[in-house]
Scaffold this motif. Structure first.
Motif, PDB file in Angstrom:
ATOM      1  N   ASP A 269       0.814  -1.227   0.000  1.00 20.53           N
ATOM      2  CA  ASP A 269       0.000   0.000   0.000  1.00 20.53           C
ATOM      3  C   ASP A 269       0.843   1.270   0.000  1.00 20.53           C
ATOM      4  O   ASP A 269       0.622   2.191   0.793  1.00 20.53           O
ATOM      5  CB  ASP A 269      -0.956   0.002   1.202  1.00 20.53           C
ATOM      6  N   GLY A 270       1.849   1.317  -0.868  1.00 15.78           N
ATOM      7  CA  GLY A 270       2.637   2.535  -1.034  1.00 15.78           C
ATOM      8  C   GLY A 270       3.755   2.734  -0.042  1.00 15.78           C
ATOM      9  O   GLY A 270       4.412   3.781  -0.039  1.00 15.78           O
ATOM     10  N   GLU A 271       4.008   1.722   0.805  1.00 16.72           N
ATOM     11  CA  GLU A 271       5.074   1.824   1.801  1.00 16.72           C
ATOM     12  C   GLU A 271       5.939   0.560   1.776  1.00 16.72           C
ATOM     13  O   GLU A 271       5.482  -0.503   1.362  1.00 16.72           O
ATOM     14  CB  GLU A 271       4.483   2.030   3.196  1.00 16.72           C
ATOM     15  N   ILE A 272       7.180   0.705   2.217  1.00 13.90           N
ATOM     16  CA  ILE A 272       8.089  -0.440   2.298  1.00 13.90           C
ATOM     17  C   ILE A 272       8.124  -0.949   3.733  1.00 13.90           C
ATOM     18  O   ILE A 272       8.428  -0.191   4.664  1.00 13.90           O
ATOM     19  CB  ILE A 272       9.516  -0.059   1.845  1.00 13.90           C
ATOM     20  N   TYR A 273       7.785  -2.223   3.904  1.00  8.78           N
ATOM     21  CA  TYR A 273       7.900  -2.884   5.204  1.00  8.78           C
ATOM     22  C   TYR A 273       9.219  -3.649   5.191  1.00  8.78           C
ATOM     23  O   TYR A 273       9.455  -4.466   4.302  1.00  8.78           O
ATOM     24  CB  TYR A 273       6.747  -3.852   5.428  1.00  8.78           C
ATOM     25  N   ALA A 274      10.064  -3.407   6.179  1.00 14.72           N
ATOM     26  CA  ALA A 274      11.415  -3.976   6.130  1.00 14.72           C
ATOM     27  C   ALA A 274      11.833  -4.582   7.460  1.00 14.72           C
ATOM     28  O   ALA A 274      11.676  -3.958   8.522  1.00 14.72           O
ATOM     29  CB  ALA A 274      12.420  -2.903   5.720  1.00 14.72           C
ATOM     30  N   ASN A 275      12.364  -5.810   7.393  1.00 13.22           N
ATOM     31  CA  ASN A 275      13.050  -6.398   8.544  1.00 13.22           C
ATOM     32  C   ASN A 275      14.394  -5.707   8.729  1.00 13.22           C
ATOM     33  O   ASN A 275      14.992  -5.233   7.776  1.00 13.22           O
ATOM     34  CB  ASN A 275      13.310  -7.888   8.320  1.00 13.22           C
ATOM     35  N   ARG A 276      14.854  -5.697   9.971  1.00  8.17           N
ATOM     36  CA  ARG A 276      16.235  -5.311  10.252  1.00  8.17           C
ATOM     37  C   ARG A 276      16.956  -6.538  10.789  1.00  8.17           C
ATOM     38  O   ARG A 276      16.429  -7.255  11.629  1.00  8.17           O
ATOM     39  CB  ARG A 276      16.302  -4.180  11.283  1.00  8.17           C
ATOM     40  N   TYR A 277      18.167  -6.752  10.298  1.00 11.84           N
ATOM     41  CA  TYR A 277      18.928  -7.939  10.706  1.00 11.84           C
ATOM     42  C   TYR A 277      19.145  -7.950  12.217  1.00 11.84           C
ATOM     43  O   TYR A 277      19.527  -6.938  12.822  1.00 11.84           O
ATOM     44  CB  TYR A 277      20.272  -7.967   9.984  1.00 11.84           C
ATOM     45  N   GLN A 278      18.859  -9.103  12.829  1.00  9.23           N
ATOM     46  CA  GLN A 278      19.018  -9.333  14.259  1.00  9.23           C
ATOM     47  C   GLN A 278      18.024  -8.543  15.114  1.00  9.23           C
ATOM     48  O   GLN A 278      18.189  -8.438  16.336  1.00  9.23           O
ATOM     49  CB  GLN A 278      20.458  -9.016  14.728  1.00  9.23           C
ATOM     50  N   ASN A 286       8.800   5.240   4.241  1.00  8.45           N
ATOM     51  CA  ASN A 286       8.321   6.035   3.118  1.00  8.45           C
ATOM     52  C   ASN A 286       9.308   5.862   1.960  1.00  8.45           C
ATOM     53  O   ASN A 286      10.468   6.267   2.074  1.00  8.45           O
ATOM     54  CB  ASN A 286       8.232   7.510   3.531  1.00  8.45           C
ATOM     55  N   PRO A 287       8.884   5.275   0.826  1.00 13.32           N
ATOM     56  CA  PRO A 287       9.833   5.004  -0.266  1.00 13.32           C
ATOM     57  C   PRO A 287      10.278   6.256  -1.017  1.00 13.32           C
ATOM     58  O   PRO A 287      11.218   6.186  -1.803  1.00 13.32           O
ATOM     59  CB  PRO A 287       9.046   4.070  -1.196  1.00 13.32           C
ATOM     60  N   LYS A 288       9.634   7.389  -0.761  1.00 17.49           N
ATOM     61  CA  LYS A 288      10.014   8.623  -1.454  1.00 17.49           C
ATOM     62  C   LYS A 288      11.181   9.326  -0.779  1.00 17.49           C
ATOM     63  O   LYS A 288      12.063   9.864  -1.463  1.00 17.49           O
ATOM     64  CB  LYS A 288       8.811   9.563  -1.554  1.00 17.49           C
ATOM     65  N   ASN A 289      11.187   9.327   0.564  1.00 20.87           N
ATOM     66  CA  ASN A 289      12.257  10.080   1.240  1.00 20.87           C
ATOM     67  C   ASN A 289      13.049   9.263   2.249  1.00 20.87           C
ATOM     68  O   ASN A 289      14.038   9.740   2.795  1.00 20.87           O
ATOM     69  CB  ASN A 289      11.687  11.327   1.915  1.00 20.87           C
ATOM     70  N   GLY A 290      12.638   8.017   2.543  1.00 16.88           N
ATOM     71  CA  GLY A 290      13.390   7.171   3.465  1.00 16.88           C
ATOM     72  C   GLY A 290      12.980   7.289   4.915  1.00 16.88           C
ATOM     73  O   GLY A 290      13.597   6.669   5.785  1.00 16.88           O
ATOM     74  N   ALA A 291      11.925   8.050   5.220  1.00 11.20           N
ATOM     75  CA  ALA A 291      11.498   8.242   6.605  1.00 11.20           C
ATOM     76  C   ALA A 291      10.878   6.981   7.182  1.00 11.20           C
ATOM     77  O   ALA A 291      10.063   6.323   6.532  1.00 11.20           O
ATOM     78  CB  ALA A 291      10.500   9.389   6.690  1.00 11.20           C
TER      79      ALA A 291
END
Length: 344
Positions: A269-278, A286-291
């Motif tokens: 839905d317009g956003e990046i969901y990301a795991n962080r290692y460990q 926000n994929p536009k500015n990295g927030a």
């Protein structure tokens, strides 16, 4: 006489080396200043620039740019990407020109929200799978696993855990993230600088692609016309879906600083969901500015899977368009969780 000749040669060599150490670069006659002592800003701030001219040159004009975009002496930062950005001032004077660079940091103006979740269903998951990438395609789950001599690409019936199709990677490759676009599977490897492209139906390998400036492969996702790639740093690269060439990147930042080790990703839905290692949580970016907009704390899930010596962290997030729900698992977890995100 030979001794003096040797001294002369050494002396001349030192002069040449000393002169070469400046690389022919002339020190700028100007100094660029910002309205922040430590050059750190929020994206709700206004950047103001001033130029010191100690030699009192007659300046014809000055042009400024930030992140490659032309700006003025006063610029609102709300439409710029977060992270480390470079200001370039080009000064035109006395039929000459000089450029001065100054780095700034742009932070998000809000701290991330904290979300929780509700478990909808639990499904079996292969406890031997060191999950690196997870994605749905036509209501079927595709998984990439890691570790040398154990890495695989799989097609899985997520309800039963049955392996419908499997390809083992060569022993030299450590499998990483995957994404599926235009009936092709794109799979990363960790440190070999190479990714693989497969036919989604047959798993036949169609091609390889090499990384550009990013040195490692961690996670992949896409939004139909852009592929996003993480490399273990705070950067998420945007790739051309036809050529797989790295075109640009965002930097993942909060209101405090950068977030590194961005791993498995999913575009929802317009956003990046990301795991962080460990880390047993997922960042919503926000994929536009990295927030970092929000963080989902999944740490309680780890206690719901079979505890064993090789138990590792949360990793693997996928959105199923058919059920409109999110699925998460972990490295060597024996369960796949279907969840609903709860915004507090």
């Amino acid at each position: 006489m030979k001794f003096y000749k040797y001294l002369t040669i050494i002396f001349l060599s030192l002069i040449i080396i000393g002169c070469g150490s400046n690389n022919g670069q002339k020190k700028s006659d100007f100094k660029l200043n910002t309205n922040s002592k430590n050059n750190t800003f929020s994206n709700s701030d206004t950047l103001r620039l001033s130029l010191e001219n100690p030699k009192n040159h007659t300046i014809d004009s000055i042009s400024y740019s930030l992140d490659g975009r032309k700006i003025g002496v006063s610029t609102a930062l709300n439409n710029f990407k977060l992270g480390k950005q470079t200001i370039v001032a080009t000064v035109y004077f006395n039929s000459e020109q000089q450029s001065i660079n100054e780095n700034i940091i742009i932070l998000n103006n809000e701290q991330p929200k904290i979300y929780t979740y509700k478990i909808i269903n639990e499904y079996p998951h292969d406890i031997t799978s060191y999950t690196q990438g997870l994605e749905f395609f036509n209501d079927t789950l595709y998984e990439s696993t890691g570790q040398y001599k154990e890495s695989k690409l799989r097609k899985v019936d997520y309800k039963t855990g049955e392996i419908l199709k499997n390809v083992n990677l060569a022993d030299e490759y450590f499998g990483e993230g995957l994404t599926i676009l235009n009936n092709k599977i794109y799979q990363l490897t960790w440190r070999k600088g190479i990714g693989f492209i497969y036919d989604v139906n047959t798993f036949k390998k169609l091609n390889n692609f090499k990384y550009g400036t990013s040195k490692e492969g961690w996670g992949l996702c896409h939004n139909n016309n852009i592929i996003y790639k993480s490399d273990g740093t705070e950067k998420i690269w945007t790739l051309n879906p036809e050529t797989l060439v790295e075109q640009d990147y965002i930097q993942v930042y909060t209101n405090k600083g950068k977030i590194t080790e961005i791993n498995e990703m999913e575009y929802i839905d317009g956003e990046i969901y990301a795991n962080r290692y460990q880390k047993d949580g997922v960042a919503i970016i926000n994929p536009k500015n990295g927030a970092v907009i929000a963080v989902i704390d999944f740490s309680p899930l780890k206690k719901l899977v079979t505890q064993h010596k090789g138990l590792d962290v949360l990793n693997g997030i996928a959105y199923n368009p058919k059920t409109k729900t999110i699925f998460v698992t972990g490295k060597r977890w024996d369960k796949l969780f279907e969840v609903e995100i709860v915004e507090n």
